[in-house]
Scaffold this motif. Structure first.
Motif, PDB file in Angstrom:
ATOM      1  N   LEU A  78      19.666 -65.181  34.213  1.00 21.06           N
ATOM      2  CA  LEU A  78      20.413 -64.703  35.378  1.00 21.06           C
ATOM      3  C   LEU A  78      21.004 -63.320  35.110  1.00 21.06           C
ATOM      4  CD1 LEU A  78      22.254 -67.984  36.435  1.00 21.06           C
ATOM      5  CD2 LEU A  78      20.262 -66.944  37.545  1.00 21.06           C
ATOM      6  N   MET A  79      21.530 -63.131  33.910  1.00 20.19           N
ATOM      7  CA  MET A  79      22.117 -61.833  33.560  1.00 20.19           C
ATOM      8  C   MET A  79      21.036 -60.762  33.388  1.00 20.19           C
ATOM      9  SD  MET A  79      25.210 -63.123  31.063  1.00 20.19           S
ATOM     10  CE  MET A  79      26.038 -61.539  30.879  1.00 20.19           C
ATOM     11  N   VAL A  80      19.864 -61.159  32.929  1.00 24.14           N
ATOM     12  CA  VAL A  80      18.742 -60.209  32.862  1.00 24.14           C
ATOM     13  C   VAL A  80      18.399 -59.731  34.272  1.00 24.14           C
ATOM     14  CG1 VAL A  80      16.271 -59.990  32.399  1.00 24.14           C
ATOM     15  CG2 VAL A  80      17.757 -61.055  30.709  1.00 24.14           C
ATOM     16  N   TYR A  81      18.311 -60.675  35.225  1.00 16.94           N
ATOM     17  CA  TYR A  81      18.056 -60.280  36.611  1.00 16.94           C
ATOM     18  C   TYR A  81      19.097 -59.259  37.077  1.00 16.94           C
ATOM     19  CZ  TYR A  81      14.761 -64.173  37.425  1.00 16.94           C
ATOM     20  OH  TYR A  81      13.694 -65.037  37.405  1.00 16.94           O
ATOM     21  N   GLY A  82      20.377 -59.580  36.837  1.00 19.53           N
ATOM     22  CA  GLY A  82      21.443 -58.707  37.305  1.00 19.53           C
ATOM     23  C   GLY A  82      21.405 -57.328  36.683  1.00 19.53           C
ATOM     24  N   SER A  83      20.994 -57.253  35.430  1.00 15.40           N
ATOM     25  CA  SER A  83      20.993 -55.960  34.735  1.00 15.40           C
ATOM     26  C   SER A  83      19.894 -55.032  35.207  1.00 15.40           C
ATOM     27  CB  SER A  83      20.870 -56.191  33.227  1.00 15.40           C
ATOM     28  OG  SER A  83      19.612 -56.740  32.892  1.00 15.40           O
ATOM     29  N   HIS A  84      18.922 -55.562  35.948  1.00 13.20           N
ATOM     30  CA  HIS A  84      17.823 -54.728  36.446  1.00 13.20           C
ATOM     31  C   HIS A  84      18.209 -53.900  37.676  1.00 13.20           C
ATOM     32  CE1 HIS A  84      14.174 -55.618  34.161  1.00 13.20           C
ATOM     33  NE2 HIS A  84      14.648 -56.834  33.978  1.00 13.20           N
ATOM     34  N   TYR A  85      19.224 -54.322  38.413  1.00 16.42           N
ATOM     35  CA  TYR A  85      19.493 -53.714  39.712  1.00 16.42           C
ATOM     36  C   TYR A  85      19.801 -52.219  39.675  1.00 16.42           C
ATOM     37  CZ  TYR A  85      18.999 -58.070  42.206  1.00 16.42           C
ATOM     38  OH  TYR A  85      18.471 -59.223  42.751  1.00 16.42           O
ATOM     39  N   PRO A  86      20.557 -51.715  38.716  1.00 16.72           N
ATOM     40  CA  PRO A  86      20.786 -50.262  38.706  1.00 16.72           C
ATOM     41  C   PRO A  86      19.478 -49.453  38.634  1.00 16.72           C
ATOM     42  CG  PRO A  86      22.345 -51.345  37.258  1.00 16.72           C
ATOM     43  CD  PRO A  86      21.359 -52.390  37.666  1.00 16.72           C
ATOM     44  N   HIS A  87      18.538 -49.903  37.793  1.00 16.78           N
ATOM     45  CA  HIS A  87      17.246 -49.216  37.719  1.00 16.78           C
ATOM     46  C   HIS A  87      16.473 -49.373  39.023  1.00 16.78           C
ATOM     47  CE1 HIS A  87      16.914 -49.178  33.020  1.00 16.78           C
ATOM     48  NE2 HIS A  87      17.795 -48.325  33.495  1.00 16.78           N
ATOM     49  N   ASP A  88      16.530 -50.575  39.597  1.00 16.34           N
ATOM     50  CA  ASP A  88      15.799 -50.807  40.844  1.00 16.34           C
ATOM     51  C   ASP A  88      16.319 -49.904  41.963  1.00 16.34           C
ATOM     52  OD1 ASP A  88      14.330 -52.726  39.549  1.00 16.34           O
ATOM     53  OD2 ASP A  88      15.492 -54.426  40.324  1.00 16.34           O
ATOM     54  N   LEU A  89      17.643 -49.760  42.029  1.00 16.98           N
ATOM     55  CA  LEU A  89      18.224 -48.909  43.066  1.00 16.98           C
ATOM     56  C   LEU A  89      17.861 -47.443  42.844  1.00 16.98           C
ATOM     57  CD1 LEU A  89      21.746 -50.568  43.403  1.00 16.98           C
ATOM     58  CD2 LEU A  89      19.868 -50.668  45.047  1.00 16.98           C
ATOM     59  N   GLU A  90      17.829 -47.054  41.588  1.00 21.26           N
ATOM     60  CA  GLU A  90      17.438 -45.683  41.275  1.00 21.26           C
ATOM     61  C   GLU A  90      15.971 -45.446  41.621  1.00 21.26           C
ATOM     62  OE1 GLU A  90      17.164 -42.790  37.349  1.00 21.26           O
ATOM     63  OE2 GLU A  90      18.622 -44.429  37.389  1.00 21.26           O
ATOM     64  N   ASP A  91      15.123 -46.429  41.291  1.00 24.30           N
ATOM     65  CA  ASP A  91      13.698 -46.299  41.591  1.00 24.30           C
ATOM     66  C   ASP A  91      13.425 -46.287  43.091  1.00 24.30           C
ATOM     67  OD1 ASP A  91      13.180 -46.277  38.899  1.00 24.30           O
ATOM     68  OD2 ASP A  91      12.530 -48.370  38.794  1.00 24.30           O
ATOM     69  N   ALA A  92      14.313 -46.911  43.857  1.00 26.90           N
ATOM     70  CA  ALA A  92      14.109 -47.002  45.306  1.00 26.90           C
ATOM     71  C   ALA A  92      14.046 -45.619  45.955  1.00 26.90           C
ATOM     72  CB  ALA A  92      15.222 -47.831  45.938  1.00 26.90           C
ATOM     73  N   LYS A  93      14.710 -44.644  45.356  1.00 22.84           N
ATOM     74  CA  LYS A  93      14.698 -43.289  45.926  1.00 22.84           C
ATOM     75  C   LYS A  93      13.287 -42.736  46.016  1.00 22.84           C
ATOM     76  CE  LYS A  93      19.268 -42.301  43.958  1.00 22.84           C
ATOM     77  NZ  LYS A  93      20.025 -41.489  42.962  1.00 22.84           N
TER      78      LYS A  93
END
Length: 470
Positions: free
Chosen positions: A72-87
């Protein structure tokens, strides 16, 4: 977080009809982790009268302070990169703001939900669950906080516990157990260790925005994994900003203002808010009563068993991390199931430890099954190696330099695939089916004759044609 505080039965009372053998139970299980829960439930389904004792929470390490909350914490730690990649894909996002406490609270709610599922599952199977600490009294008796229970057969499935080195100031450090309950995200973290737990937590803290230094006393982490995999992941972690240091270890830890100061063996000093050790786990056999009743332990405290999980005491058995074979939840499940079928189901069978697929939820993740190149060469001499490293399609737009790595190890005469290894997104998902292929005895020709799913990273496994070395 302990539920300890006296013996409490969650289903009925221990008193009542004796088992067919004249004992309170046919089967008494000490430990409510994966192996113990599975074995008790299957034994009850075969008609045995079963009790299980657990001193903390049902589900063991995996559910409470292991693979489930960690994933669960691995999932959560991915979000900053995912949001950055979304650009790169046209999405303009506001600056993300972390609420660490909310994440911990949500994680705790999910674990509590799973604890309840385990309790109901055991109750519905007819297993009596007893709350308390069980210890061995004699070959047929277990003491639970002062109350005695007898059984024809006893299973010890108490798992393992994080171990810490004896250095000055070690009381200031934490283990993975405490890492799941930190009240706030630490700004500076030192992770000590080079196994999968250390690597996964270094990735988690780094993803959540902590400044991470990872120390390992050896030359290269993940001992026992394929060397190409180990070296590839080092490069990925360094690319992501983790300060990875090999041949490094802490000599002492001191309080320093509102933080901690770690003095390394070479005399250098590192400052941190949290120092987490993941340098090994020990079987939880201390004060269990094994020596008193004649259950043999090895030099590390693990219970010695034969291939049928029988200890040196003929009616006492053990499965899971406490026997120190392969310390994985699915392995403990398989062991417990095999034992219950053998003892109570009239279906004698053994656990197959060959070609066990496994994943490390590093960032990027690792999936592996079968032999490493080093193991294959030691066993067969000449082997054929097929491997590739590439930037996944997703990152052709994001600009990230993250690389996916894949490798097949093939027997030169039989063409049988001996090992499959991957570092990259969804490696754990992909390696599960690779494990099926290995169990079925797939050859390189079988891989070659399979049409790939395009465009995916997984298709690279069926398009590998370039062979490296002999």
């Amino acid at each position: 977080m302990s539920l300890r505080g006296g013996t409490r039965s969650l289903q009925g009372a221990a008193e009542g009809a004796k088992s067919a053998h004249g004992f309170d139970y046919d089967y008494f299980v000490i430990g409510g982790g994966s192996g113990g829960v599975r074995s008790s439930r299957i034994a009850a389904s075969h008609g045995a009268k079963v009790a299980l004792v657990e001193s903390v929470r049902l589900g063991g390490t995996c559910v409470n302070v292991g693979c489930v909350p960690k994933k669960l914490m691995v999932y959560g730690s991915h979000y900053p990169h995912d949001l950055e990649d979304a650009k790169a894909y046209g999405w303009d996002m506001t600056e993300p703001k972390l609420n660490w406490q909310r994440m911990i609270e949500n994680k705790n709610k999910e674990i509590a939900r799973l604890n309840g599922i385990y309790e109901r599952m055991l109750k519905n199977a007819g297993v009596e669950v007893i709350q308390g600490r069980g210890t061995l009294v004699d070959k047929h008796t277990v003491d639970v906080d002062g109350k005695k229970y007898t059984a024809d057969k006893i299973l010890v499935a108490v798992g393992g516990w994080p171990s810490l080195p004896k250095i000055p100031g070690i009381e200031h450090a934490i283990t993975s157990n405490e890492a799941f309950f930190l009240k706030e995200r630490p700004q500076r973290v030192i992770v000590v260790g080079g196994g999968y737990i250390a690597i996964e937590f270094a990735g988690i803290f780094n993803g959540y925005g902590s400044q991470v230094t990872q120390l390992y006393r050896g030359d290269l982490w993940l001992r026992g994994f394929d060397k190409d995999v180990r070296e590839h992941l080092v490069n990925e972690y360094k690319e992501q900003g983790v300060d990875v240091r090999f041949n490094s270890n802490i000599a002492k830890i001191e309080k320093s203002g509102d933080g901690l100061k770690a003095t390394l063996e070479d005399g250098s000093v590192l400052d941190a808010d949290v120092i987490m050790y993941a340098t090994g786990r020990s079987p939880r056999t201390k004060d269990l009563g094994c020596e008193k009743v004649g259950v043999e332990l090895d030099k590390n405290g693990a219970i010695v068993v034969n291939e049928g999980f029988q200890t040196s005491v003929e009616n006492i058995y053990a499965v899971g991390d406490v026997i120190n074979r392969i310390q994985l939840t699915p392995v403990a499940l398989a062991e417990g199931h095999c034992l219950a079928d053998t003892l109570f189901g009239g279906k004698p069978r053994k656990t197959d430890y060959s070609d066990v697929p496994t994943a490390v939820f590093s960032q990027p993740s690792i999936g592996t099954v079968g032999l490493t190149e080093e193991q294959a060469r030691e066993k067969y001499g000449e082997v054929h190696i097929y491997k590739t490293s590439f930037r996944a399609m997703k990152h052709t737009l994001t600009g990230r330099q993250e690389k996916t790595f894949m490798k097949l190890i093939v027997h030169p005469e039989t063409d049988k695939v001996l090992g499959v290894h991957m570092v990259g997104d969804a490696a754990g998902e992909i390696i599960q089916l690779a494990g099926v292929c290995m169990k079925a005895g797939a050859t390189k020709a079988d891989f070659d004759n399979t049409i790939g799913v395009h465009p995916t990273s997984a298709e690279e496994f069926v398009t590998l044609r370039t062979r490296f070395g002999a």
